[in-house]
Design an enzyme around this catalytic site. Structure first.
Site: not given
Ligand SMILES: NC(=O)c1ccc[n+]([C@@H]2O[C@H](COP(=O)([O-])OP(=O)(O)OC[C@H]3O[C@@H](n4cnc5c(N)ncnc54)[C@H](O)[C@@H]3O)[C@@H](O)[C@H]2O)c1
Length: 361
Positions: A120, A142, A184, A226, A236, A241, A245, A248, A252, A265
């Site tokens: 955990r 993330k 980025e 960031k 988010e 946040r 994107n 993106h 994506h 990417h």
């Protein structure tokens, strides 16, 4: 050396930028780690930096082990995570232990997910070695892995106890990977800071030549932006946040339409950023001087701004994008100029098609 602090109450942590991997151990010493240290890396990064990091941690008096996963996005799976749980068990890791993620975004996401879930939660530290991971994926908590049907579908928000960035590791990074990270950094300029965008324009040649001072500044400024987003919208839930994107949504879709094989990417994001700038221009949110400057800076970074993918395939993937909300695709657009953003979910499909066709070669 520069420091950026991510202020999240009890989860606050520092990002150290411009420091040698030979000092990793000294910095761990300052944290309250009394158990074992497990370094998770991949086969490529291990050959380059594994010994350096293990030696440093050993010199600081810790009992340390290192484990390698195969190199590649295709290994960002629950199977790999399962194997790593076994390594944690075999090494008797407990909550006083530390997991060190040494590598790019793939290693960081996987090792972070193992740290978030084993017992955990075990403390973990990010030691990012690609530009993309230094400016983006190692910050913000993330972590996760891919599901066979969708990227990054399984994961958690789990903050590291520190991020340790040695810029000199970028010297061994393949140029295409470096450029992918630059996409980025450029994105941060577009979404948040017109002045930073201008600095990137001015410094692009030096950055590409790996001028350490300019690369360090780029990583630092990117981390600051960031930080601003993550502190205001850690999980988010507030909509902010989502501005990360930018480019993106289309990026994506391009990656998915090409089975993640054609573009890195950042390359797909680069094409996505140009498309979205042109959509903003058509919607009278951005003038042609800015769309031209966005195209130009990405070209100077040696990133693609055109594609060879079927428009229908990209549109199909857009519709299945996880950001689809009530059947609508949400786009982050510039609002007037770089530095200001607006999120729109009513961009006409015909306009998206038109721009995708224009960028097709
Ligand atoms: N968690 C987040 O917020 C977040 C954000 C963006 C991207 N990501 C994830 O990050 C991943 C992409 O990360 P990436 O671009 O760093 O790719 P990557 O981790 O696959 O690294 C790219 C390649 O560079 C190699 N490499 C790493 N460091 C090196 C070095 N110093 N010298 C030589 N080779 C080196 C790696 O072994 C790999 O082959 C994706 O899985 C993406 O989903 C996560």
């Amino acid at each position: 050396m520069k420091t950026v602090e991510i202020k999240l109450g009890v989860r606050t942590y520092p990002i150290y930028i411009g420091i040698s991997l030979t000092h990793v151990g000294d910095y761990i010493k300052d944290k309250n780690i009394t158990g074992k240290v497990l370094v998770i890396t991949n086969t490529t990064v291990n050959k380059l930096y594994g010994d350096m990091v293990v030696d440093s941690i050993t010199r600081s008096g810790f009992d340390v082990s290192i484990t390698k996963i195969p190199d590649g996005e295709e290994y960002k799976t629950l199977d790999t995570v399962n194997g790593l749980y076994q390594v944690c068990m075999d090494n008797h890791l407990d909550r006083n232990s530390l997991i060190v993620a040494l590598g790019g975004g793939v290693v960081g996401d996987i090792a972070g997910f193992v740290a978030a879930t084993f017992m955990r939660g075990v403390p973990f530290m990010q030691v990012p070695t690609t530009l993309l991971s230094q400016v983006d994926s190692s910050i913000g908590g993330k972590v996760g892995v891919n599901h066979p049907e969708s990227k990054n579908m399984i994961g958690a928000f789990y903050q590291p106890i520190m991020v340790f960035i040695d810029i000199s590791t970028l010297k061994t990074l393949p140029e295409r990977e470096f450029n992918s990270g630059l996409a980025e950094a450029i994105k941060y300029g577009i979404i948040r800071d017109k002045k930073y965008f201008t600095v990137l324009e001015r410094d692009m040649t030096k950055i590409k030549a790996l001028n350490i001072e300019r690369v360090e500044y780029t990583v630092w400024r990117s981390c600051q932006i960031k930080k601003w987003v993550v502190e205001l919208d850690e999980q988010e839930t507030k909509g902010l946040r989502a501005i990360l994107n930018y480019g993106h949504t289309i990026g994506h879709a391009i990656e998915a339409a090409t089975n993640y094989k054609t573009y890195l990417h950042g390359e797909a994001v680069s094409i996505g950023m140009v498309c979205i700038a042109k959509i903003a221009k058509e919607l009278k949110l951005l003038n042609s001087m800015w769309t031209h400057r966005i195209e130009r800076i990405l070209t100077r970074a040696e990133l693609p701004i055109t594609h060879k993918v079927s428009t229908n395939k990209i549109i199909e993937k857009l519709i299945f994008d996880k950001k689809v909300l009530n059947g609508k695709v949400r786009f982050v657009l510039t609002d007037g100029r770089p530095g200001r953003t607006v999120i729109k979910d009513d961009v006409p499909e015909a306009l998206i098609r038109k721009v995708l066709e224009e960028q097709k070669v």
